[in-house]
Design a protein around this motif. Structure first.
Motif, PDB file in Angstrom:
ATOM      1  N   LEU A   1      -1.261   6.920  -4.863  1.00 38.42           N
ATOM      2  CA  LEU A   1      -2.254   5.817  -5.391  1.00 38.42           C
ATOM      3  C   LEU A   1      -1.926   4.529  -4.728  1.00 38.42           C
ATOM      4  O   LEU A   1      -2.976   3.697  -4.159  1.00 38.42           O
ATOM      5  CB  LEU A   1      -2.255   5.681  -6.936  1.00 38.42           C
ATOM      6  N   VAL A   2      -0.651   4.265  -4.566  1.00 36.78           N
ATOM      7  CA  VAL A   2      -0.251   3.009  -3.856  1.00 36.78           C
ATOM      8  C   VAL A   2      -0.480   3.044  -2.276  1.00 36.78           C
ATOM      9  O   VAL A   2      -1.021   1.937  -1.904  1.00 36.78           O
ATOM     10  CB  VAL A   2       1.237   2.745  -4.076  1.00 36.78           C
TER      11      VAL A   2
ATOM     12  N   GLU B   1      -4.272   2.138  -2.008  1.00 38.24           N
ATOM     13  CA  GLU B   1      -4.529   0.820  -2.341  1.00 38.24           C
ATOM     14  C   GLU B   1      -4.256  -0.054  -1.200  1.00 38.24           C
ATOM     15  O   GLU B   1      -4.842  -0.866  -0.594  1.00 38.24           O
ATOM     16  CB  GLU B   1      -3.769   0.246  -3.678  1.00 38.24           C
TER      17      GLU B   1
ATOM     18  N   ALA C   1      -6.732  -2.253   1.163  1.00 37.54           N
ATOM     19  CA  ALA C   1      -6.658  -3.592   1.145  1.00 37.54           C
ATOM     20  C   ALA C   1      -6.521  -3.982   2.849  1.00 37.54           C
ATOM     21  O   ALA C   1      -7.082  -5.064   3.179  1.00 37.54           O
ATOM     22  CB  ALA C   1      -5.285  -4.090   0.490  1.00 37.54           C
TER      23      ALA C   1
END
Length: 236
Positions: A155-156, A159, A163
């Motif tokens: 998940l990180v 993201e 970004a």
């Protein structure tokens, strides 16, 4: 006699070299002529009057330029607002475009769900290595810790990737496409996709929202190539 003349010549050359190397330089102030200054009694009246006329004319031209710039910006804002509002209203009325938007976002949601399910399943399978521990408490802790690490790490990572991609796209747009041409291209492409969506899908069976994104991608590529071509040839 010859030797005496040579000695005198040598002495004269030495004195000359000494004078050249030790001579004192004196700066004499020279008064530079001033524009329109003809005599000592002149107070530069003509120059001051000319400068005053120049400043007055410059202020008038600057005021006219600001007024015309403000008028141009107001007209462009009204034109863009009218174009966006009419395009959005027509987009809401266009059933084909709305259905394509639903299909597009539904496809993205399905893809995200598939990736999330695969990550959860992978974490569950990897966490099975904790079954070899005899203590059930430690087994449960390690099992959920592994699953959380895998799911949270993915998940990180997703993201961070999103970004980074968003920052890159925004920087690319700001560097190459941050002008009125981009707004016009976006509005025109949206109007074509909305007003002529039926004809486009008849000729080319493609999702209209994907078509808009593809047009933007091609447009950014063209602007990037053109600006790079001009920079290499010294036009910027």
């Amino acid at each position: 006699m010859i030797e005496e003349c040579r000695d005198k010549l040598r002495q004269a050359e030495q004195e000359r070299d000494y004078a050249l190397s030790h001579q004192k330089k004196v700066e004499i102030p020279v008064e530079k002529p001033v524009l329109y200054q003809k005599c000592g009694n002149c107070n530069q009246t003509a120059y001051l009057r000319a400068k005053e006329r120049y400043d007055t004319q410059r202020e008038k031209l600057a005021g006219r330029y600001k007024a015309k710039t403000a008028m141009y910006e107001a007209l462009m804002f009204l034109l863009i607002w009218y174009s966006v509002s009419t395009t959005l209203f027509q987009m809401i009325r266009s059933k084909i475009f709305i259905s394509d938007c639903v299909v597009f976002f539904d496809t993205i949601a399905t893809f995200i769900q598939s990736i999330a399910g695969w990550i959860i399943l992978t974490g569950k399978n990897v966490a099975q290595i904790s079954n070899g521990i005899s203590n059930p408490v430690i087994t449960g802790i390690i099992y959920w810790l592994i699953r959380l690490l895998i799911c949270g790490g993915c998940l990180v990572g997703a993201e961070i990737l999103l970004a980074f991609t968003g920052i890159k796209i925004a920087g690319l747009y700001k560097k190459y496409c941050w002008d009125m041409i981009t707004i016009l291209v976006t509005l025109i492409s949206m109007a074509i996709a909305i007003y002529f969506g039926d004809w486009i899908k008849t000729v080319l069976p493609i999702n209209l929202l994907f078509f808009l994104l593809f047009v933007q991608l091609v447009y950014v590529g063209i602007r990037w190539y053109v600006k790079g071509w001009r920079e290499t040839r010294g036009y910027y």
